[in-house]
Design a protein around this motif. Structure first.
Motif, short mmCIF file in Angstrom:
data_model
loop_
_atom_site.label_atom_id
_atom_site.label_comp_id
_atom_site.label_asym_id
_atom_site.label_seq_id
_atom_site.Cartn_x
_atom_site.Cartn_y
_atom_site.Cartn_z
N PRO A 82 -4.54 -53.44 -27.38
CA PRO A 82 -3.15 -53.65 -26.94
C PRO A 82 -2.16 -53.40 -28.07
O PRO A 82 -2.43 -53.70 -29.25
N GLY A 83 -1.00 -52.84 -27.72
CA GLY A 83 -0.01 -52.47 -28.73
C GLY A 83 0.39 -53.60 -29.65
O GLY A 83 0.63 -53.39 -30.84
N LEU A 84 0.46 -54.83 -29.13
CA LEU A 84 0.86 -55.97 -29.96
C LEU A 84 -0.17 -56.33 -31.01
O LEU A 84 0.12 -57.09 -31.93
N LEU A 85 -1.38 -55.76 -30.89
CA LEU A 85 -2.46 -56.10 -31.83
C LEU A 85 -2.91 -54.89 -32.66
O LEU A 85 -3.89 -54.98 -33.39
N GLN A 86 -2.18 -53.79 -32.58
CA GLN A 86 -2.58 -52.58 -33.30
C GLN A 86 -2.13 -52.61 -34.76
O GLN A 86 -1.04 -53.08 -35.08
N THR A 87 -2.96 -52.05 -35.65
CA THR A 87 -2.56 -51.85 -37.04
C THR A 87 -1.66 -50.61 -37.10
O THR A 87 -1.66 -49.78 -36.18
N PRO A 88 -0.89 -50.44 -38.18
CA PRO A 88 -0.06 -49.23 -38.30
C PRO A 88 -0.88 -47.95 -38.22
O PRO A 88 -0.47 -46.98 -37.57
N GLU A 89 -2.05 -47.94 -38.86
CA GLU A 89 -2.88 -46.74 -38.87
C GLU A 89 -3.41 -46.41 -37.47
O GLU A 89 -3.42 -45.26 -37.04
N TYR A 90 -3.84 -47.44 -36.77
CA TYR A 90 -4.33 -47.25 -35.40
C TYR A 90 -3.18 -46.77 -34.51
O TYR A 90 -3.35 -45.86 -33.68
N ALA A 91 -2.02 -47.39 -34.67
CA ALA A 91 -0.85 -47.01 -33.87
C ALA A 91 -0.46 -45.56 -34.12
O ALA A 91 -0.09 -44.84 -33.18
N TYR A 92 -0.54 -45.10 -35.36
CA TYR A 92 -0.25 -43.71 -35.68
C TYR A 92 -1.22 -42.78 -34.96
O TYR A 92 -0.83 -41.75 -34.39
N ALA A 93 -2.49 -43.14 -35.00
CA ALA A 93 -3.50 -42.31 -34.34
C ALA A 93 -3.24 -42.22 -32.84
O ALA A 93 -3.38 -41.16 -32.23
N VAL A 94 -2.85 -43.34 -32.23
CA VAL A 94 -2.55 -43.35 -30.80
C VAL A 94 -1.32 -42.50 -30.51
O VAL A 94 -1.31 -41.69 -29.58
N ALA A 95 -0.27 -42.67 -31.31
CA ALA A 95 0.99 -41.94 -31.08
C ALA A 95 0.80 -40.44 -31.28
O ALA A 95 1.36 -39.62 -30.54
N GLU A 96 -0.01 -40.07 -32.25
CA GLU A 96 -0.24 -38.65 -32.52
C GLU A 96 -1.04 -37.99 -31.40
O GLU A 96 -0.98 -36.78 -31.21
N GLY A 97 -1.79 -38.79 -30.67
CA GLY A 97 -2.59 -38.24 -29.58
C GLY A 97 -1.86 -38.21 -28.26
O GLY A 97 -2.45 -37.91 -27.23
N GLY A 98 -0.57 -38.52 -28.27
CA GLY A 98 0.22 -38.56 -27.05
C GLY A 98 0.71 -37.19 -26.63
O GLY A 98 0.20 -36.15 -27.05
N PHE A 99 1.74 -37.20 -25.77
CA PHE A 99 2.27 -35.97 -25.22
C PHE A 99 3.14 -35.22 -26.22
O PHE A 99 4.32 -35.47 -26.36
N GLN A 100 2.58 -34.30 -26.99
CA GLN A 100 3.29 -33.37 -27.86
C GLN A 100 4.51 -34.00 -28.53
O GLN A 100 5.62 -33.49 -28.47
N ALA A 101 4.31 -35.13 -29.18
CA ALA A 101 5.40 -35.79 -29.89
C ALA A 101 5.62 -35.14 -31.24
O ALA A 101 4.67 -34.70 -31.90
N THR A 102 6.88 -35.05 -31.67
CA THR A 102 7.19 -34.53 -32.99
C THR A 102 6.81 -35.58 -34.04
O THR A 102 6.59 -36.75 -33.72
N ALA A 103 6.76 -35.16 -35.29
CA ALA A 103 6.42 -36.08 -36.37
C ALA A 103 7.42 -37.23 -36.43
O ALA A 103 7.06 -38.38 -36.68
N GLU A 104 8.70 -36.93 -36.20
CA GLU A 104 9.73 -37.97 -36.22
C GLU A 104 9.55 -38.94 -35.06
O GLU A 104 9.73 -40.15 -35.21
N GLU A 105 9.20 -38.42 -33.89
CA GLU A 105 8.98 -39.28 -32.73
C GLU A 105 7.76 -40.17 -32.93
O GLU A 105 7.77 -41.35 -32.54
N VAL A 106 6.71 -39.62 -33.55
CA VAL A 106 5.53 -40.43 -33.85
C VAL A 106 5.89 -41.57 -34.79
O VAL A 106 5.51 -42.73 -34.58
N ARG A 107 6.66 -41.25 -35.84
CA ARG A 107 7.09 -42.28 -36.80
C ARG A 107 7.89 -43.37 -36.10
O ARG A 107 7.68 -44.57 -36.32
N ALA A 108 8.82 -42.94 -35.23
CA ALA A 108 9.67 -43.90 -34.53
C ALA A 108 8.85 -44.76 -33.55
O ALA A 108 9.11 -45.96 -33.40
N LYS A 109 7.89 -44.16 -32.87
CA LYS A 109 7.04 -44.91 -31.94
C LYS A 109 6.28 -46.01 -32.67
O LYS A 109 6.17 -47.14 -32.19
N VAL A 110 5.73 -45.66 -33.82
CA VAL A 110 4.97 -46.64 -34.60
C VAL A 110 5.90 -47.73 -35.13
O VAL A 110 5.57 -48.92 -35.08
N GLU A 111 7.07 -47.33 -35.62
CA GLU A 111 8.04 -48.30 -36.13
C GLU A 111 8.43 -49.30 -35.05
O GLU A 111 8.49 -50.51 -35.29
#
Length: 298
Positions: free
Chosen positions: A138-167
């Protein structure tokens, strides 16, 4: 301002003017359910209310369910109709506060789609969060590294969008450590622990983080037993202790989400979550299993 009692015996609305931390989403729901209580106490049907307001019955339903913002003109008309004009000042002030943007809205739709915006607002104002996850931690229990991996595997997100999603995800997690934090009760399907999101090192850090978080007094984590077959999709149930708001069930799919608040609907999901908790390892057994998985990864 008058402190007139609620028709159903609940605390007056004035108390919300002094309570910090109420999100616009929850305030809108509070006002909607207050208006419904006043309408029902006055013996006025949704149809008659819609005629007086010059709108459809569907709009009355949306207003009372907290799905539409309240305009001052509509508030004035409804309160006059319900014989509750003494509440006008308080309701209008809370309606203005309900229109203030939540902190998450600054990220924009590329990071937080509109259908998820409501979920974040509800989660911020909840007292209990029950969730079942079949694919990911669950998102509330993810580490930053895990969250980055999840965000990068999403729908063609830009690097800035990935950073913002994790933030934003990390910002959402702050609610679990605030003074009056909600209770989080998470049940994870067995494959969640076996899926090496981000690689072995990232997954090891995530498992260790789950062990740490499971020791907090407001967090309960359980993992389904390996021999359990749980067929279904992720589900989250949110409970609120304020003003008699109903439970809300959140069901997400790849392009949107469904929100349920009718007792007959949310009740079925509550029973499902109860059954999953019974089938799962206990919190203590789950910590033991998490330690075993960590040893295998290490």
């Amino acid at each position: 301002m008058s402190a007139a009692p609620d028709p159903l015996g609940r605390p007056p609305l004035e108390r919300y003017l002094a309570l910090p931390g109420f999100t616009p989403t929850v305030l809108t729901m509070v006002l909607g359910y207050r208006l419904r209580a006043l309408r029902e106490a006055a013996g006025i049907s949704p149809r008659d209310a819609s005629k007086e307001l010059g709108c459809s019955e569907a709009k009355i339903s949306r207003l009372e369910r907290g799905e539409s913002p309240l305009r001052e003109h509509d508030i004035d008309t409804m309160l006059r109709m319900y014989g509750a004009q003494h509440e006008l000042e308080t309701v209008c002030e809370l309606a203005r506060r309900a229109k203030e943007p939540g902190w998450w809205e600054r990220y924009g739709s590329a990071v937080i789609p509109k259908w998820f915006d409501k979920f974040v607002g509800l989660q911020e104002g909840s007292k209990l969060i029950r969730t079942f996850e079949v694919q990911l931690v669950p998102g509330l229990l993810q580490t930053p590294e895990y969250a980055y991996a999840v965000a990068e595997g999403g729908f063609q997100a830009t690097a800035e969008e990935v950073r913002a999603k994790v933030e934003m995800r990390l910002r959402r997690q702050e609610l679990l450590r605030r003074a009056e934090a909600p209770m989080l009760w998470a049940v994870l399907d067995w494959p969640v622990l076996q899926r090496p999101v981000g690689g072995r090192e990232v997954m090891l850090g995530q498992i260790q983080h789950l062990i740490t978080m499971s020791r907090l007094p407001n967090i309960k984590i359980q993992v389904l037993r390996p021999d359990c077959v749980a067929i279904g999709s992720p589900v989250t149930l949110l409970r609120f202790e304020e003003f008699g708001l109903p439970d809300v069930v959140y069901l997400e799919h790849p392009t949107g989400a469904i929100y349920l608040d009718k007792p007959e609907e949310t009740g079925r999901y509550r029973l499902m979550l109860d059954d999953l908790a019974v089938m799962a390892l206990s919190p203590a057994e789950t910590r033991k299993e998490l330690r075993r998985v960590a040893r295998d990864l290490g």
